[in-house]
Design an enzyme around this catalytic site. Structure first.
Site, PDB file in Angstrom:
ATOM      1  N   HIS A  48       0.839  -1.206   0.000  1.00 31.63           N
ATOM      2  CA  HIS A  48       0.000   0.000   0.000  1.00 31.63           C
ATOM      3  C   HIS A  48       0.872   1.255   0.000  1.00 31.63           C
ATOM      4  O   HIS A  48       0.520   2.255  -0.626  1.00 31.63           O
ATOM      5  CB  HIS A  48      -0.901   0.032   1.234  1.00 31.63           C
ATOM      6  N   GLY A 164      -3.422  -1.365  -6.941  1.00 35.17           N
ATOM      7  CA  GLY A 164      -2.250  -2.235  -7.096  1.00 35.17           C
ATOM      8  C   GLY A 164      -2.449  -3.219  -8.250  1.00 35.17           C
ATOM      9  O   GLY A 164      -3.492  -3.879  -8.335  1.00 35.17           O
ATOM     10  N   LYS A 166      -1.127  -5.941  -8.442  1.00 36.60           N
ATOM     11  CA  LYS A 166      -1.192  -7.288  -7.856  1.00 36.60           C
ATOM     12  C   LYS A 166      -2.593  -7.884  -8.053  1.00 36.60           C
ATOM     13  O   LYS A 166      -2.733  -9.056  -8.372  1.00 36.60           O
ATOM     14  CB  LYS A 166      -0.842  -7.181  -6.370  1.00 36.60           C
ATOM     15  N   SER A 202       2.599  -9.739  -0.216  1.00 37.20           N
ATOM     16  CA  SER A 202       1.199  -9.917   0.151  1.00 37.20           C
ATOM     17  C   SER A 202       1.142 -10.105   1.652  1.00 37.20           C
ATOM     18  O   SER A 202       2.058 -10.694   2.247  1.00 37.20           O
ATOM     19  CB  SER A 202       0.652 -11.166  -0.544  1.00 37.20           C
TER      20      SER A 202
END
Ligand code: PAF
Length: 297
Positions: A48, A164, A166, A202
């Site tokens: 973040h 993100g 991700k 993560s």
């Protein structure tokens, strides 16, 4: 360290945003000021922080939202367990130079309970991650649409939102929502943060023991194999990348596909790439389900 201003209602957020944008416009009258929104569910970590620094680098005013959205959880126990760490989040957001933090209650966002009218992510939301989480992306899009309304600039300004990479499927769906429903916001996907060994950062990695973590490295290795071939202009050997993952003991592959990031439809295997392409995978390693991806073209 900057202390961000914390607001909990949309009624407070609008004037606070207007004040900061007006100040930015006065400081630089030659151009339109810019506002960034970084939506989060809190429990913030280094991934973040990279979103916040990307937003901070390019914008006059940065707002982060912290809201655990009940609509995107299919399991009430998961929602209950989701960590709420607002004090630690505010510290990270302060270090990242965020100006405003919008942390509404569930009642503020959903005053009448579960909304009757919700957004649908369509078929793009029912495959890949959506296949094991029915309704998840409908809930994500509904809350992101609401956050865009709350946080939108109340005075003339550019409006950007940061997510993100991700969560590649989430990014693809938000881009699609913005295009399909004409939201006046520019979407930026911030690249995946990887540990030195290649594992995508993560919050779930902390549940891997040393052996499981070592096994999980096969995921980024397989993606790198595809990236290298794409960079060399060669046809993708997805089957070889899948075999590599399947041959790793302790890794249980759920899906591994090369897709068009605009539609999330699989691309023909083995063909040289003729347009945008994204490799997406998910696998269970020990106690956790990991996702990873690579932009190939
Ligand atoms: O990625 C997340 O944290 C959430 O899905 C988001 C975008 C903040 C919506 O609740």
């Amino acid at each position: 360290m900057n202390t961000p201003r914390l607001v909990t209602t949309a009624a407070e957020l609008r004037p606070a945003t207007a004040e900061l944008l007006t100040r930015a416009a006065a400081a630089n009258p030659a151009r339109l000021p810019s506002l960034a929104l970084v939506p989060t569910m809190g429990a913030l970590h280094e991934g973040h922080a990279s979103l916040m620094s990307a937003a901070r680098a390019d914008n006059d005013v940065v707002t982060a939202s912290v809201f655990v959205n009940p609509l995107q959880f299919d399991d009430p126990a998961d929602l209950e367990r989701y960590p709420r760490t607002l004090d630690a989040d505010l510290e990270l957001l302060g270090r990242a130079g965020v100006d405003l933090v919008f942390a509404p209650s569930v009642e503020e966002v959903y005053p009448d309970g579960v909304p009757q009218v919700r957004l649908s992510a369509g078929t793009m939301g029912t495959r890949w991650e959506g296949a094991s989480r029915p309704g998840h992306f409908d809930g994500v899009l509904t809350v992101v649409a609401k956050l865009f309304h709350y946080a939108a600039p109340p005075v003339p300004a550019r409006f950007r939102a940061y997510f993100g990479q991700k969560d590649a499927q989430q990014v693809a769906l938000i881009r699609r929502m913005v295009a399909d429903l004409d939201f006046p916001v520019e979407i930026t996907a911030v690249p995946i943060v990887r540990a030195a060994d290649g594992l995508a950062e993560s919050s779930r990695n902390r549940f891997l023991d040393a052996g499981q973590r070592q096994a999980a490295l096969v995921l980024s290795k397989a993606l790198t194999m595809l990236k290298d071939r794409a960079a060399a202009g060669e046809g993708l050997d997805l089957a070889a990348a899948v075999d590599l993952v399947r041959s790793q003991p302790g890794v249980d592959l759920d899906y591994f596909e090369v897709v068009d990031p605009r539609t999330l439809e699989p691309l023909a295997a083995g063909e040289p790439l003729a347009g945008p392409a994204l490799a997406l995978l998910a696998a269970r390693v020990g106690p956790v389900r990991l996702i990873d991806n690579a932009v190939l073209a």
